[in-house]
Write a protein that holds these residues in place. Structure first.
Motif, mmCIF file in Angstrom:
data_model
loop_
_atom_site.group_PDB
_atom_site.id
_atom_site.type_symbol
_atom_site.label_atom_id
_atom_site.label_comp_id
_atom_site.label_asym_id
_atom_site.label_seq_id
_atom_site.Cartn_x
_atom_site.Cartn_y
_atom_site.Cartn_z
ATOM 1 N N LYS A 1 -4.390 1.521 13.231
ATOM 2 C CA LYS A 1 -3.550 0.465 13.791
ATOM 3 C C LYS A 1 -3.965 -0.926 13.332
ATOM 4 C CE LYS A 1 -1.384 -0.926 18.137
ATOM 5 N NZ LYS A 1 -0.111 -1.222 17.455
ATOM 6 N N GLU B 1 6.402 4.317 13.568
ATOM 7 C CA GLU B 1 6.124 3.211 12.665
ATOM 8 C C GLU B 1 5.897 3.696 11.245
ATOM 9 O OE1 GLU B 1 3.820 -0.473 12.822
ATOM 10 O OE2 GLU B 1 3.274 0.287 14.801
ATOM 11 N N PRO B 2 6.519 3.040 10.269
ATOM 12 C CA PRO B 2 6.295 3.454 8.886
ATOM 13 C C PRO B 2 4.838 3.230 8.459
ATOM 14 C CG PRO B 2 7.696 1.492 9.000
ATOM 15 C CD PRO B 2 7.468 1.950 10.404
ATOM 16 N N ALA C 1 1.975 1.652 6.587
ATOM 17 C CA ALA C 1 1.802 0.358 5.917
ATOM 18 C C ALA C 1 1.043 0.569 4.620
ATOM 19 C CB ALA C 1 1.041 -0.593 6.831
ATOM 20 N N PHE C 2 1.596 0.075 3.537
ATOM 21 C CA PHE C 2 0.868 0.106 2.261
ATOM 22 C C PHE C 2 1.211 -1.144 1.463
ATOM 23 C CE2 PHE C 2 4.886 2.278 1.431
ATOM 24 C CZ PHE C 2 5.273 1.823 0.175
ATOM 25 N N ASP C 3 0.274 -1.554 0.615
ATOM 26 C CA ASP C 3 0.446 -2.761 -0.183
ATOM 27 C C ASP C 3 1.183 -2.452 -1.471
ATOM 28 O OD1 ASP C 3 -0.391 -5.228 0.716
ATOM 29 O OD2 ASP C 3 -2.513 -4.759 0.444
ATOM 30 N N HIS C 4 2.098 -3.297 -1.841
ATOM 31 C CA HIS C 4 2.818 -3.124 -3.102
ATOM 32 C C HIS C 4 3.561 -4.403 -3.368
ATOM 33 C CE1 HIS C 4 6.902 -2.998 -1.361
ATOM 34 N NE2 HIS C 4 6.213 -2.699 -0.276
ATOM 35 N N THR D 1 -1.380 -5.648 -6.569
ATOM 36 C CA THR D 1 -1.279 -5.562 -5.107
ATOM 37 C C THR D 1 -1.453 -4.134 -4.605
ATOM 38 O OG1 THR D 1 0.300 -7.393 -5.196
ATOM 39 C CG2 THR D 1 0.131 -6.210 -3.114
ATOM 40 N N ILE E 1 -6.752 -3.630 7.066
ATOM 41 C CA ILE E 1 -5.886 -4.424 7.941
ATOM 42 C C ILE E 1 -5.020 -3.496 8.774
ATOM 43 C CG2 ILE E 1 -3.887 -5.968 7.947
ATOM 44 C CD1 ILE E 1 -5.149 -7.441 5.597
ATOM 45 N N LYS E 2 -4.442 -2.509 8.124
ATOM 46 C CA LYS E 2 -3.631 -1.520 8.822
ATOM 47 C C LYS E 2 -3.393 -0.354 7.865
ATOM 48 C CE LYS E 2 0.576 -0.983 11.468
ATOM 49 N NZ LYS E 2 1.609 -1.681 12.211
ATOM 50 N N VAL F 1 -3.620 -0.634 4.044
ATOM 51 C CA VAL F 1 -3.715 -2.013 3.551
ATOM 52 C C VAL F 1 -5.125 -2.554 3.784
ATOM 53 C CG1 VAL F 1 -2.802 -4.337 3.808
ATOM 54 C CG2 VAL F 1 -1.284 -2.374 4.086
ATOM 55 N N VAL F 2 -5.746 -3.059 2.719
ATOM 56 C CA VAL F 2 -7.078 -3.656 2.873
ATOM 57 C C VAL F 2 -7.046 -5.114 2.428
ATOM 58 C CG1 VAL F 2 -8.280 -1.463 2.516
ATOM 59 C CG2 VAL F 2 -7.877 -2.987 0.555
ATOM 60 N N ASN F 3 -8.011 -5.881 2.903
ATOM 61 C CA ASN F 3 -8.102 -7.303 2.569
ATOM 62 C C ASN F 3 -9.108 -7.509 1.431
ATOM 63 O OD1 ASN F 3 -8.301 -10.072 2.475
ATOM 64 N ND2 ASN F 3 -8.275 -10.312 4.699
ATOM 65 N N ARG F 4 -8.609 -7.979 0.299
ATOM 66 C CA ARG F 4 -9.482 -8.146 -0.878
ATOM 67 C C ARG F 4 -9.857 -9.606 -1.126
ATOM 68 N NH1 ARG F 4 -5.396 -4.262 -4.061
ATOM 69 N NH2 ARG F 4 -4.092 -5.236 -2.479
ATOM 70 N N CYS G 1 -7.242 -5.606 -8.716
ATOM 71 C CA CYS G 1 -6.766 -4.678 -7.684
ATOM 72 C C CYS G 1 -7.893 -4.182 -6.792
ATOM 73 C CB CYS G 1 -6.049 -3.494 -8.331
ATOM 74 S SG CYS G 1 -7.119 -2.463 -9.374
#
Lengths: 258, 637
Positions: free
Chosen positions: A11, A50-51, A53-56, A65, A110-111, A114-117, A162
């Motif tokens: 979450k 909830e879908p 979450a992924f970065d793109h 990203t 983050i969720k 998704v990670v914070n780079r 990345c």
């Protein structure tokens, strides 16, 4: 074709995550991996869940990203491509595919995936530049650069930031990322004036962010979507040692950050 | 509204110099008293934020990405134009200017384009000094390639990743300023509205994408460098998250939106393969230097390309435009591809594709030379299509790629709202009705490094002490509206996903307002879009919560804006009863199917002014005066 994905759901940064398994609808093998996640997310949304979450963003392998560890490998099964350039034809009908975020202490989740780079930006801010005020540059052809040097600089500059190198490394080392930027700028005539400060400051920022050291296993270059060579790590070490030695001979070593 | 472009008087060549000489200045000790917000961190935003900070202003730069290095400028492949004439092939500032105005089908502002050509050389110098690894010749000097719409080689490049390298250059300059503490960088932050105080743009409302927090930011000036609006078509070569929210909300707060119908359809993209498709991938125009475009002469010829003999192939660009051939400008090449496919001569499973063939180039130069020039592009093609373009020709088809329209700006890049500056693809000024290849990077960097830093002072000089507090009533009002919209989305609990609406809008736009536009189709679109929009607000389903990362919510706001912008785009296309550049009205064409302009009526910028919800926007016109060149029918034959 149809697949199952076993995907990491979390979450937020504080909560404890875990795997969940989802069935894909009927897929086309020409779909990209992210398009497969899109269609699963459409299903989840329709079911009120909830879908994932992924970065793109660019979806053409250049913005850096997208992330994801697919079946244990950052950016999936193929060499030299990012997750967004991975296609479902690389998987078999009925496969169970494990999808996880990049895992490294300096990259908090983050969720979900998704990670914070942010630490990568910090490293560049410490020295990943040539100091040149806008408008003060000489004519571009005033500094000839041999094709070989320019080509090597381009090889290094191809890094998309990345973080796969960090995710693949058991030490969460960022030395391929740092080595590539240091090699690009320190190898060019434009980068000479700040050469020593650049490498020392960037390495200091890298250490401060909590990235580990390189122990020469080279998982980083194996998963790099731009196939950046670990030779740049050697270059980084060489520049670092040389800069350290040169600094030690100065009566007053400068500690000022540029 | 009277739109004053504030073009300096005097000869074309001296306008920019005169502008700078006549500008008000802000003294160095005063610069640090000004706060400037830069929204967007691509080529235009990144270079502007870095340069303004170097000058001494306090800069706050925001982007919705995790890092300022991600903006979609990064995906530009081919190169950046500059009038260096390093090749000694007859290039000059005037020729770059002329090519750009002609390429834009005489619908851009002369003085802006001339300035762009003038500063183009400085861009190359600046970027080379930053360590951008441009391609070089063996002697160590910079290499060039040629690009569509020009007969000289003036394009500088870094393999097929020029946009990436230029953006990383701007990012490095920006990073240096962030490290020095002169730029406050706010990643994961999306601008959701503009705050106007006493008629001046003085702040923005943002949402933190990680925490969901809504924040207020006051400033002395607001700079939007947020890119184009091509994702109104859903499928495009844009990044998935590219959006028009910043410029659209600014439009709704009073900024005129100029020429929205000028959209660029790029001729060389990988064709659509299925319903699930999320984006289209561009194959750089530079490929047209060596690739030859053709389709079978015969309708419905399903033979493999290798089995079609030479005399049964139609190299239609070479046939129709012998002097420019495969390097005809983008709008013309795209339309020609559509024509042959409409005739039933398209290739591939869907029939919506043409061949881009390297067989001749490979036999002339050898595979290794082609690999050296375009290797990464061939690799991309292989990944996506699973085909080897060294052996079989690539299949390509046009796709939405760029938007020439955008917020109206004057010569100093300020919109009609004082204090609001607009740079790069987000503004309308330099490319007219069609952009030439390798000119987007040029414009983004020209605006950010060299133009805005010399024009913003003109506005700021009179503004010291006028920055409002974020407690000002205008901030309350705008923040309330933003929150209301978010609450609506989260509590709506409808039946359809945001993506399904985006897809439907995109199909509608592509069908009725794509490569060929008609009065009938556009009228139909103007009926259908409001219906779709109404359903969207009633029936959209946004899972998740407000105070956290919520990609559906982000997307809902963006699609809501596309729904309104799409309507304006169609209205503009309907009102412009002529064909020019990327805007092709089928009613207005020459006997051989070329765009037919009506200069007597339409040599003007259409700048639309928002009139309120549900009201027809007001059309303002800025007439385009060409003092130095003759408007002519474009001829690439």
């Amino acid at each position: 074709m149809k697949v199952k994905i076993k995907v990491w759901r979390q979450k937020n940064q504080e909560s404890k995550g875990g795997f969940k398994v989802y069935d894909s609808p009927e897929l086309n093998s020409n779909m990209s991996f992210l398009e497969m996640l899109d269609v699963i997310n459409e299903d989840l949304t329709d079911q009120g869940e909830e879908p994932i979450a992924f970065d793109h963003d660019c979806r053409e392998g250049i913005c850096g990203t997208c992330s994801l560890v697919i079946d244990g490998k950052p950016h999936g099964p193929h060499q030299g491509v990012a997750t967004c350039q991975t296609y479902m034809r690389s998987f078999e009908d009925g496969d169970i595919i494990t999808v996880e975020p990049f895992r490294a202490d300096p990259f908090p989740i983050i969720k979900d995936l998704v990670v914070n780079r942010k630490p990568f930006d910090k490293i560049i801010q410490a020295g990943g530049f040539v100091t040149v005020r806008t408008g003060s540059a000489p004519d571009a052809n005033a500094i000839p650069i041999s094709k070989e040097v320019a080509d090597t600089a381009m090889d290094a500059a191809a890094c998309i930031g990345c973080g796969a190198c960090v995710a693949a490394c058991k030490n969460a080392s960022a030395m391929l990322f740092v080595g590539a930027k240091v090699s690009q700028l320190n190898g060019l005539p434009q980068g000479q004036a700040e050469k020593d400060n650049r490498v020392l400051n960037m390495v200091a920022a890298m250490d401060e962010a909590g990235f580990g050291n390189c122990t020469n296993q080279y998982e980083c270059s194996a998963v790099c979507p731009k196939l950046i060579t670990h030779d740049f790590i050697s270059q980084l070490n060489r520049d670092f040692v040389a800069a350290t030695v040169r600094k030690s001979f100065k009566s007053k070593p400068s500690t000022a950050k540029l | 509204m009277k739109l004053d472009a504030k073009i300096p008087s005097g000869p074309l060549k001296e306008k920019w110099e005169k502008y700078i000489a006549d500008s008000k200045l802000v003294n160095p000790t005063n610069k640090r008293k000004y706060d400037i917000i830069v929204v967007g961190s691509g080529l235009a935003g990144g270079s502007a934020a870095a340069t303004l900070a170097e000058l001494g202003y306090r800069v706050k730069c925001i982007c919705f990405h995790d890092s300022p290095r991600r903006a979609h400028s990064i995906a530009a492949q081919g190169g950046v134009n500059a009038a260096k004439n390093y090749q000694n092939d007859g290039d000059s500032v005037y020729r770059l200017f002329y090519d750009t105005v002609k390429g834009g089908d005489f619908r851009s502002r002369e003085a802006n384009v001339y300035r762009l050509a003038q500063v183009s050389s400085n861009i190359i110098d600046q970027c080379a000094a930053q360590g951008v690894p441009f391609a070089r010749e063996y002697g160590g000097l910079l290499a060039n390639r040629s690009f569509g719409g020009a007969q000289v080689s003036r394009t500088f490049y870094a393999r097929g990743q020029t946009g990436q390298q230029l953006l990383l250059g701007a990012y490095s300059a920006l990073s240096r300023q962030i490290g020095l503490g002169t730029v406050e960088m706010l990643p994961y932050t999306e601008m959701l509205d503009l705050v106007v105080v006493d008629g001046h743009a003085k702040g923005i409302i943002t949402r933190n994408l990680v925490t969901g927090e809504i924040d207020r930011h006051a400033a002395d000036a607001v700079v939007l460098a947020t890119g184009g609006y091509g994702n109104v078509f859903n499928l495009s070569t844009y990044a998935r998250n590219s959006n028009a929210t910043a410029i659209w909300r600014a439009h709704k707060r009073g900024a005129c939106f100029a020429n929205p119908c000028y959209t660029q359809i790029h001729p060389t993209c990988i064709p659509v393969s299925g319903e699930y498709q999320s984006k289209l991938t561009l194959m750089s125009e530079s490929l047209r230097n060596d690739g030859r475009i053709w389709v079978p002469k015969k309708v419905g010829d399903k033979r493999a390309p290798g089995d079609i003999p030479e005399d049964e192939r139609d190299y239609y660009l070479e046939r129709k435009y012998p002097s420019f051939g495969n390097l005809a400008p983008r709008d013309i090449s795209s339309r020609a591809a559509k024509q042959v496919c409409d005739e039933g001569r398209g290739v591939g499973e869907t029939g919506l594709g043409v061949y881009l063939d390297f067989e001749d180039a490979i036999s002339r130069l050898g595979e290794s030379v082609i690999r050296e020039r375009y290797g990464n592009l061939f690799d991309i093609y292989k990944e996506i299509t699973n085909e080897n373009a060294y052996e079989v020709p690539m299949r390509i088809y046009p796709a939405v790629h760029y938007t020439m329209g955008g917020l109206w700006v004057d010569y100093g890049l300020m919109s009609n709202l004082p204090g609001l500056f607009v740079l790069g693809e987000a503004n309308f000024s330099d490319h007219g009705a069609n952009r030439l290849g390798a000119s987007a990077l040029m414009q983004g960097l020209a605006d950010g490094y060299f133009v805005l830093p010399n024009t913003i002072n003109n506005y700021l000089a009179g503004q010291l002490g006028n920055r409002p507090s974020t407690d000002h009533a205008s901030f309350d009002e705008v923040e309330d509206e933003v929150k209301e919209t978010i609450n609506h989305f989260l509590n709506n609990k409808g039946k359809r996903s945001v993506s399904s609406f985006h897809k439907e809008l995109g199909n509608l736009m592509w069908t009725y307002c794509g490569m060929g536009r008609t009065k009938e189709g556009l009228t139909k679109a103007l009926e259908l879009i409001p219906q779709l929009r109404e359903e969207f607000w009633k029936n959209v389903n946004i899972p998740g919560e407000e105070g956290e990362w919520n990609q559906s919510l982000e997307k809902a706001g963006r699609v809501a804006d596309f729904m309104e912008l799409g309507e304006l785009l169609c209205r503009d296309a309907l009102t412009r009863e002529e064909s020019c550049g990327g805007h092709f009205r089928e009613e207005h064409q020459t006997g051989d199917g070329e765009a037919l302009r009506h200069d007597d009526e339409f040599a003007s910028v259409f700048a639309w002014e928002y009139q309120g919800k549900g009201k027809t926007p007001l059309l303002n016109k800025e007439s385009l005066e060409y003092e130095n060149i003759q408007m002519a029918t474009r001829n690439y034959k």
